[in-house]
Design an enzyme around this catalytic site. Structure first.
Site, PDB file in Angstrom:
ATOM      1  CG  ASP A  44      39.755  37.458  35.094  1.00 28.29           C
ATOM      2  OD1 ASP A  44      40.339  38.464  35.560  1.00 28.29           O
ATOM      3  OD2 ASP A  44      38.569  37.482  34.713  1.00 28.29           O
ATOM      4  CE  LYS A  88      43.780  57.960  12.974  1.00 30.08           C
ATOM      5  NZ  LYS A  88      43.181  59.167  13.543  1.00 30.08           N
ATOM      6  CE  LYS A 104      48.068  52.363  35.522  1.00 24.02           C
ATOM      7  NZ  LYS A 104      48.419  50.926  35.536  1.00 24.02           N
ATOM      8  CE1 TYR A 150      45.682  53.204  32.718  1.00 19.87           C
ATOM      9  CE2 TYR A 150      46.648  55.395  32.533  1.00 19.87           C
ATOM     10  CZ  TYR A 150      46.776  54.022  32.477  1.00 19.87           C
ATOM     11  OH  TYR A 150      48.005  53.464  32.187  1.00 19.87           O
ATOM     12  CB  ALA A 171      48.966  59.510  20.129  1.00 17.91           C
ATOM     13  NE  ARG A 229      50.335  62.986  31.111  1.00 17.12           N
ATOM     14  CZ  ARG A 229      49.382  63.410  31.920  1.00 17.12           C
ATOM     15  NH1 ARG A 229      49.572  64.468  32.671  1.00 17.12           N
ATOM     16  NH2 ARG A 229      48.236  62.783  31.992  1.00 17.12           N
ATOM     17  CB  SER A 249      49.929  56.056  34.294  1.00 15.70           C
ATOM     18  OG  SER A 249      49.673  56.989  33.282  1.00 15.70           O
ATOM     19  CB  ALA A 250      52.660  60.515  32.994  1.00 14.34           C
TER      20      ALA A 250
HETATM   21  P1  NAD Z   1      48.671  46.323  27.517  1.00 13.22           P
HETATM   22  O1  NAD Z   1      47.200  46.522  27.437  1.00 13.22           O
HETATM   23  O2  NAD Z   1      49.375  45.934  26.275  1.00 13.22           O
HETATM   24  O3  NAD Z   1      49.014  45.270  28.669  1.00 13.22           O
HETATM   25  C1  NAD Z   1      48.203  45.072  29.781  1.00 13.22           C
HETATM   26  C2  NAD Z   1      47.939  43.593  29.895  1.00 13.22           C
HETATM   27  O4  NAD Z   1      47.106  43.345  31.045  1.00 13.22           O
HETATM   28  C3  NAD Z   1      47.190  43.017  28.672  1.00 13.22           C
HETATM   29  O5  NAD Z   1      47.926  41.977  28.057  1.00 13.22           O
HETATM   30  C4  NAD Z   1      45.893  42.508  29.265  1.00 13.22           C
HETATM   31  O6  NAD Z   1      45.413  41.308  28.660  1.00 13.22           O
HETATM   32  C5  NAD Z   1      46.287  42.257  30.712  1.00 13.22           C
HETATM   33  N1  NAD Z   1      45.082  42.159  31.530  1.00 13.22           N
HETATM   34  C6  NAD Z   1      44.001  42.981  31.509  1.00 13.22           C
HETATM   35  N2  NAD Z   1      43.054  42.507  32.325  1.00 13.22           N
HETATM   36  C7  NAD Z   1      43.553  41.381  32.888  1.00 13.22           C
HETATM   37  C8  NAD Z   1      43.029  40.450  33.830  1.00 13.22           C
HETATM   38  N3  NAD Z   1      41.801  40.601  34.348  1.00 13.22           N
HETATM   39  N4  NAD Z   1      43.798  39.407  34.182  1.00 13.22           N
HETATM   40  C9  NAD Z   1      45.043  39.241  33.655  1.00 13.22           C
HETATM   41  N5  NAD Z   1      45.593  40.095  32.761  1.00 13.22           N
HETATM   42  C10 NAD Z   1      44.843  41.148  32.382  1.00 13.22           C
HETATM   43  O7  NAD Z   1      49.264  47.675  28.111  1.00 13.22           O
HETATM   44  P2  NAD Z   1      50.792  48.132  28.247  1.00 13.22           P
HETATM   45  O8  NAD Z   1      50.965  49.315  27.386  1.00 13.22           O
HETATM   46  O9  NAD Z   1      51.706  46.988  28.096  1.00 13.22           O
HETATM   47  O10 NAD Z   1      50.794  48.638  29.764  1.00 13.22           O
HETATM   48  C11 NAD Z   1      51.330  47.863  30.835  1.00 13.22           C
HETATM   49  C12 NAD Z   1      51.164  48.631  32.127  1.00 13.22           C
HETATM   50  O11 NAD Z   1      51.820  49.891  32.035  1.00 13.22           O
HETATM   51  C13 NAD Z   1      49.691  48.933  32.466  1.00 13.22           C
HETATM   52  O12 NAD Z   1      49.520  48.839  33.854  1.00 13.22           O
HETATM   53  C14 NAD Z   1      49.535  50.371  32.025  1.00 13.22           C
HETATM   54  O13 NAD Z   1      48.505  51.033  32.732  1.00 13.22           O
HETATM   55  C15 NAD Z   1      50.911  50.935  32.343  1.00 13.22           C
HETATM   56  N6  NAD Z   1      51.228  52.129  31.527  1.00 13.22           N
HETATM   57  C16 NAD Z   1      51.423  52.003  30.178  1.00 13.22           C
HETATM   58  C17 NAD Z   1      51.710  53.143  29.418  1.00 13.22           C
HETATM   59  C18 NAD Z   1      51.938  53.066  27.936  1.00 13.22           C
HETATM   60  O14 NAD Z   1      52.170  54.098  27.318  1.00 13.22           O
HETATM   61  N7  NAD Z   1      51.915  51.909  27.299  1.00 13.22           N
HETATM   62  C19 NAD Z   1      51.788  54.394  30.047  1.00 13.22           C
HETATM   63  C20 NAD Z   1      51.562  54.481  31.416  1.00 13.22           C
HETATM   64  C21 NAD Z   1      51.304  53.331  32.164  1.00 13.22           C
END
Ligand code: NAD
Length: 321
Positions: A51, A200, A153, A149, A193, A283, A121-122
């Site tokens: 964690d 869906k 960031k 969020y 989305a 965006r 993130s964007a």
């Molecule tokens: P995701 O939720 O699949 O992955 C995030 C991971 O962080 C998860 O596996 C979760 O278990 C882990 N996590 C959360 N709390 C935790 C903790 N306390 N200790 C250890 N691990 C923990 O999300 P993702 O889509 O793979 O996104 C990865 C990164 O990219 C994130 O930082 C997200 O904000 C960023 N991001 C993603 C997107 C997107 O479209 N997917 C867009 C912009 C930014």
């Protein structure tokens, strides 16, 4: 010497794909997450369940085996989800993701890590009108993110940069667009989305009705996972400082997104617009900094969804019937 990389968030969508890419490129990889990857076994050489809200766990994560040092740390762990989750879980996002980033940045810098990647993130940008010109990275300021969020960031970006200035740790910050692909969350409330609409579409018969949040006019760009991974690897190897946008510049409305999935599924459906959290109206941001490092998107929205929809359909058939 084999490169040693740490991926935090390696149990998640992008992190688990990143582990696979780094392994393919020949690195030794430690993955860390609070949970294991959901859809396939991790490709990491070592996977620690930790964690990362706890500072001691962040210290343990960045301590490489045999007293060695990781060459690269990729910080992708976050309390994260689509627009529904972002609106419902503001406090959890601000607390959990901030704690993770505070302790990870501090621990990495203290451990003498040389290169640190942060996934921003964007969502750091303000809301836009659909016809507005593209925003550049600097136009994240004066800051007015649309949701908490995005504020978290921005704070985490600034914190990583401050530690970089103090310790000489090279900090690379990517601002990801909405990213999708196989093995992304597709149900449960955290899905985004593209995955939600694929689900869906897979759930209904030809001629059925799907519900879409809002009036479907919100403009977005979506990035296929392999394009994003190309960008992460390029950025980490580059000398680009401060936030760098990574995302395909193919802007479509949510209604267009539905239409593309409909065509891929080979169905004709009726769209029912319902109230729901939509997020920003538009965006539109530049990608010339990452392009200057050699990045090009290889997957159109249609290509990427053609790879994603069949995967979601298999999940729906396996779990929902
Ligand atoms: P995701 O939720 O699949 O992955 C995030 C991971 O962080 C998860 O596996 C979760 O278990 C882990 N996590 C959360 N709390 C935790 C903790 N306390 N200790 C250890 N691990 C923990 O999300 P993702 O889509 O793979 O996104 C990865 C990164 O990219 C994130 O930082 C997200 O904000 C960023 N991001 C993603 C997107 C997107 O479209 N997917 C867009 C912009 C930014």
């Amino acid at each position: 010497m084999i490169k040693k990389a740490l991926v935090c968030g390696a149990g998640g969508f992008i992190g688990s794909h990143l582990v696979k890419r780094l392994k393919k490129d020949g690195a030794w990889v430690r993955g860390v997450d609070i949970k294991r990857p959901e859809f396939s076994a991790t490709a990491a050489d070592e996977f620690l369940l930790l964690d990362l809200r706890e500072e001691a766990n962040c210290r343990a994560a960045v301590a490489a085996p045999r007293g060695e040092r990781f060459d690269e740390v990729y910080q992708l762990a976050a309390d994260m989800g689509g627009m529904g989750f972002i609106h419902a879980a503001e406090c959890e996002i601000m607390r959990n993701s901030a704690l993770i980033n505070i302790h990870m940045t501090h621990s990495a810098a203290n451990a003498g890590i040389k290169r640190y990647f942060f996934s921003s993130s964007a969502c750091v940008y303000r809301d836009m009108r659909p016809e507005e010109p593209e925003l550049s990275e600097e136009e994240a300021y004066p800051a007015l993110p649309d949701n908490e969020y995005g504020w978290e960031k921005l704070y985490a970006e600034r914190m990583a940069m401050a530690y970089g200035r103090r310790t000489g740790m090279a900090v690379r910050i990517a601002r990801f667009q909405n990213t999708y692909g196989p093995e992304g969350t597709w149900r449960g409330g955290r899905e985004k989305a593209p995955a939600a609409l694929c689900r869906k579409m897979a759930e209904i018969e030809d001629g059925g009705t799907i519900e879409v949040w809002g009036d479907g006019s919100a403009m977005r760009a979506y990035t296929y996972i392999d394009d994003l991974l190309d960008g992460i690897i390029l950025l980490m190897g580059s000398d680009l400082e401060n936030g760098v946008n990574i995302g395909r510049q193919e802007y479509v409305s949510v209604n267009d997104l539905v239409g593309t999935i409909e065509a891929i599924a080979g169905k004709t459906v009726t769209v029912k617009h319902i109230d729901g959290p939509v997020g920003v109206k538009a965006r539109n941001f530049r990608a010339d900094r990452i392009a200057a490092a050699g990045w090009r998107s290889r997957f159109s929205l249609r290509d990427g969804l053609s790879r994603t929809y069949p995967w979601v359909k298999v999940q729906v058939e396996a779990h929902c019937k």
